[in-house]
Design an enzyme around this catalytic site. Structure first.
Site, PDB file in Angstrom:
ATOM      1  N   ASP A   1      -7.766  -5.216  -0.592  1.00  0.00           N
ATOM      2  CA  ASP A   1      -8.343  -5.870  -1.942  1.00  0.00           C
ATOM      3  C   ASP A   1      -8.074  -7.468  -1.621  1.00  0.00           C
ATOM      4  OD1 ASP A   1      -9.199  -3.821  -3.305  1.00  0.00           O
ATOM      5  OD2 ASP A   1      -7.382  -3.291  -4.212  1.00  0.00           O
TER       6      ASP A   1
ATOM      7  N   HIS B   1       0.830  -1.174   0.106  1.00  0.00           N
ATOM      8  CA  HIS B   1       0.099  -0.185  -0.048  1.00  0.00           C
ATOM      9  C   HIS B   1       0.897   1.294   0.028  1.00  0.00           C
ATOM     10  CE1 HIS B   1      -3.312   2.726   1.179  1.00  0.00           C
ATOM     11  NE2 HIS B   1      -4.030   1.811   0.790  1.00  0.00           N
TER      12      HIS B   1
HETATM   13  N1  ACO Z   1       4.326  -7.656  -4.465  1.00  0.00           N
HETATM   14  C1  ACO Z   1       5.666  -7.735  -4.737  1.00  0.00           C
HETATM   15  N2  ACO Z   1       6.756  -6.951  -4.617  1.00  0.00           N
HETATM   16  C2  ACO Z   1       6.210  -5.755  -4.156  1.00  0.00           C
HETATM   17  C3  ACO Z   1       4.553  -5.412  -3.965  1.00  0.00           C
HETATM   18  C4  ACO Z   1       3.595  -6.617  -4.166  1.00  0.00           C
HETATM   19  N3  ACO Z   1       2.343  -6.407  -4.153  1.00  0.00           N
HETATM   20  N4  ACO Z   1       4.341  -4.098  -3.620  1.00  0.00           N
HETATM   21  C5  ACO Z   1       5.582  -3.535  -3.756  1.00  0.00           C
HETATM   22  N5  ACO Z   1       6.505  -4.307  -3.983  1.00  0.00           N
HETATM   23  C6  ACO Z   1       8.075  -4.215  -4.074  1.00  0.00           C
HETATM   24  C7  ACO Z   1       8.535  -3.446  -5.333  1.00  0.00           C
HETATM   25  O1  ACO Z   1       8.647  -4.244  -6.319  1.00  0.00           O
HETATM   26  C8  ACO Z   1       9.667  -2.681  -4.677  1.00  0.00           C
HETATM   27  O2  ACO Z   1      10.658  -3.486  -4.602  1.00  0.00           O
HETATM   28  P1  ACO Z   1      12.259  -3.306  -4.846  1.00  0.00           P
HETATM   29  O3  ACO Z   1      12.570  -2.268  -3.777  1.00  0.00           O
HETATM   30  O4  ACO Z   1      13.126  -4.705  -4.874  1.00  0.00           O
HETATM   31  O5  ACO Z   1      12.365  -2.381  -6.126  1.00  0.00           O
HETATM   32  C9  ACO Z   1       9.257  -2.370  -3.365  1.00  0.00           C
HETATM   33  O6  ACO Z   1       8.341  -3.335  -2.942  1.00  0.00           O
HETATM   34  C10 ACO Z   1       8.643  -0.955  -3.106  1.00  0.00           C
HETATM   35  O7  ACO Z   1       7.927  -0.905  -4.337  1.00  0.00           O
HETATM   36  P2  ACO Z   1       6.977   0.453  -4.581  1.00  0.00           P
HETATM   37  O8  ACO Z   1       6.197   0.644  -5.987  1.00  0.00           O
HETATM   38  O9  ACO Z   1       7.964   1.888  -4.203  1.00  0.00           O
HETATM   39  O10 ACO Z   1       5.963   0.464  -3.232  1.00  0.00           O
HETATM   40  P3  ACO Z   1       4.535   1.396  -3.141  1.00  0.00           P
HETATM   41  O11 ACO Z   1       4.404   1.105  -1.728  1.00  0.00           O
HETATM   42  O12 ACO Z   1       4.745   2.582  -3.619  1.00  0.00           O
HETATM   43  O13 ACO Z   1       3.709   0.500  -3.873  1.00  0.00           O
HETATM   44  C11 ACO Z   1       1.445  -0.726  -4.509  1.00  0.00           C
HETATM   45  C12 ACO Z   1       2.274   0.553  -3.383  1.00  0.00           C
HETATM   46  C13 ACO Z   1       1.420   0.109  -5.659  1.00  0.00           C
HETATM   47  C14 ACO Z   1       0.073  -0.824  -4.114  1.00  0.00           C
HETATM   48  C15 ACO Z   1       2.113  -1.825  -4.859  1.00  0.00           C
HETATM   49  O14 ACO Z   1       2.301  -2.485  -3.262  1.00  0.00           O
HETATM   50  C16 ACO Z   1       1.361  -2.794  -5.539  1.00  0.00           C
HETATM   51  O15 ACO Z   1       1.549  -2.606  -6.655  1.00  0.00           O
HETATM   52  N6  ACO Z   1       0.569  -3.833  -5.153  1.00  0.00           N
HETATM   53  C17 ACO Z   1      -0.048  -4.608  -5.815  1.00  0.00           C
HETATM   54  C18 ACO Z   1      -1.344  -4.049  -6.531  1.00  0.00           C
HETATM   55  C19 ACO Z   1      -2.358  -3.906  -5.394  1.00  0.00           C
HETATM   56  O16 ACO Z   1      -2.578  -4.810  -4.637  1.00  0.00           O
HETATM   57  N7  ACO Z   1      -3.002  -2.683  -5.374  1.00  0.00           N
HETATM   58  C20 ACO Z   1      -3.938  -2.376  -4.481  1.00  0.00           C
HETATM   59  C21 ACO Z   1      -3.759  -1.194  -3.628  1.00  0.00           C
HETATM   60  S1  ACO Z   1      -4.130  -0.836  -2.097  1.00  0.00           S
HETATM   61  C22 ACO Z   1      -5.757  -0.340  -2.189  1.00  0.00           C
HETATM   62  O17 ACO Z   1      -6.175  -0.190  -3.496  1.00  0.00           O
HETATM   63  C23 ACO Z   1      -7.112  -0.577  -1.352  1.00  0.00           C
END
Ligand code: ACO
Length: 408
Positions: A355, A298
């Protein structure tokens, strides 16, 4: 045109030359001083607050969400959705206000023939949320026939909420080729009436499902600023009416990076189950492919999102209750266990997000995955009406951001 007194190459002075420090609490909050030719380039606005709000408060580090002054856990166990919607609009409504609000919502839970025609005319390929928005816009022109010529803002908000629920129910029924039901059920509570229109249900199961529907709608009713809520405020800032503003919010919410993301988790769970893979193997496959696991992570919370925790507890506590969605439930619980055992997630502070659970609970209520975004809209419409009201009553100026010149 003002002339910039200090060029980037020269002495820029200190932060206090440009900004007034208006708060020094969790964040240092700066307000540009007038008279400086200063632009802040911050695409996505992660470091910009565009309003002050008393509607909700969240802390991503503490895993805390409050609606006004009440923690979400307390609200979700102790209040029904309509009361929460009113509480978001007004902290301490009088009993008379509450009664009028509930009555306006109950009265507005009707299907206007004109709304039905609009929804029926939408192409089958349309996204369910586009159809809900179209229905709600049509309902705007029919408000007077339901509430009279001069409803107050609270009655109007109740009408918008109820008509969103009606449009959502009709879209679901049309998608599943089910006849519309308009049961003569005055006297039953609001959410039972909504549930009947959404999916129908027998009396034995109806009570538990209506309660679950109510709780999930409460959990997602409000969540600070985000793409859709800010969109609602943008339209309100220009003097747009509540219907236009909330429909704009729906359009923003539909997008794949926002409410549309809720449709990804059911696809993932179906993939895992149909492939016969264990959830732990699936997690390892995702990690090996450097793919993201849907339903985890998140932007704001770097710990358990309290809404996700609430739903996890609900699913974990009574396995027998969720026998209809047993496979999905078990898959989710095993995915969580697998992520907890892998350092990758702990190191990056990635936890389950709402979600991961919404889809299972919606399906338990009887809704197909394609309607997940609609279900969340049925909830968030409350927060949008509250932000609309606050934006207007605070008299904030029209939103007018700036752009920088792009040289191509
Ligand atoms: N699975 C695996 N790795 C992840 C995930 C995930 N769900 N989320 C983040 N990471 C990793 C990234 O690959 C990155 O790794 P790195 O440091 O090796 O490059 C690190 O964690 C940081 O990633 P960011 O994109 O900078 O993290 P951010 O907090 O901005 O991302 C987000 C948030 C976009 C929601 C992300 O976690 C994601 O894509 N999740 C999956 C989609 C999802 O479930 N969306 C629903 C959001 S919540 C809601 O709407 C209620």
């Amino acid at each position: 045109m003002r002339v910039r007194s200090k060029t980037p190459s020269g002495d820029l002075g200190g932060i206090d030359d440009y900004f007034e420090r208006i708060e020094d609490s969790e964040f240092l909050v700066l307000k540009p001083k007038p008279g400086n030719d200063l632009l802040i380039y911050d695409p996505g606005l992660p470091n910009v607050a565009t309003c002050r709000s008393a509607i909700s408060y969240l802390s991503g580090t503490d895993g805390m969400l409050r609606y006004r002054d009440r923690p979400i856990e307390e609200v979700a166990t102790g209040s029904v959705y309509l009361d929460v919607a009113l509480h978001l609009l007004e902290p301490s409504p009088s009993e008379a206000r509450r009664a009028a609000f509930v009555e306006a919502a109950q009265t507005s839970l009707i299907l206007h023939p004109e709304v039905r025609q609009v929804i029926a005319a939408m192409p089958a390929a349309s996204h369910p949320l586009d159809i809900v928005a179209a229905g709600l816009l049509a309902a705007s022109g029919l408000e007077a026939s339901t509430l009279g010529a001069e409803p107050d803002f609270f009655e109007r908000a109740a009408y918008v909420i109820a008509q969103t629920h009606i449009c959502a129910a009709l879209v679901n029924r049309e998608r599943q080729n089910l006849d519309w039901v308009d049961p003569d059920d005055l006297g039953t509570d609001y959410m039972t009436r909504v549930l009947h229109r959404l999916v129908g249900c027998d009396v034995a199961q109806g009570e538990a499902r209506a309660k679950m529907l109510d709780q999930i709608l409460v959990l997602h009713a409000e969540h600070d600023q985000n793409c859709s809520t800010s969109t609602v405020r943008n339209v309100a800032s220009a003097g747009g009416d509540l219907f236009s503003a909330t429909c704009a919010g729906i359009s923003a919410f539909k997008a794949p990076l926002h409410g549309g993301a809720s449709e990804q988790v059911p696809k993932m769970l179906d993939d895992i189950i149909s492939s016969g893979q264990t959830p732990a193997d699936y997690v390892d496959m995702k990690l090996a492919n450097k793919d993201r696991l849907m339903g985890f992570g998140h932007r704001v919370y770097d710990c358990w999102d309290p809404r996700a925790r609430f739903m996890y507890n609900a699913l974990d506590a009574k396995p027998e209750k969720f026998v209809d969605v047993e496979k999905l439930r078990n898959t989710v619980l095993e995915l969580i266990e697998a992520t907890e055992q892998r350092a990758f997630f702990k190191k990056r502070k990635i936890y389950p997000n709402p979600d991961l659970f919404n889809g299972i609970l919606f399906r338990w209520i009887g809704m197909p995955p394609a309607m997940n975004g609609v279900m969340l809209t049925m909830s968030r419409i409350a927060g949008w009406t509250a932000h609309y009201a606050e934006q207007v009553s605070d008299g904030l100026p029209i939103v007018r951001p700036r752009q920088l010149q792009k040289y191509v």
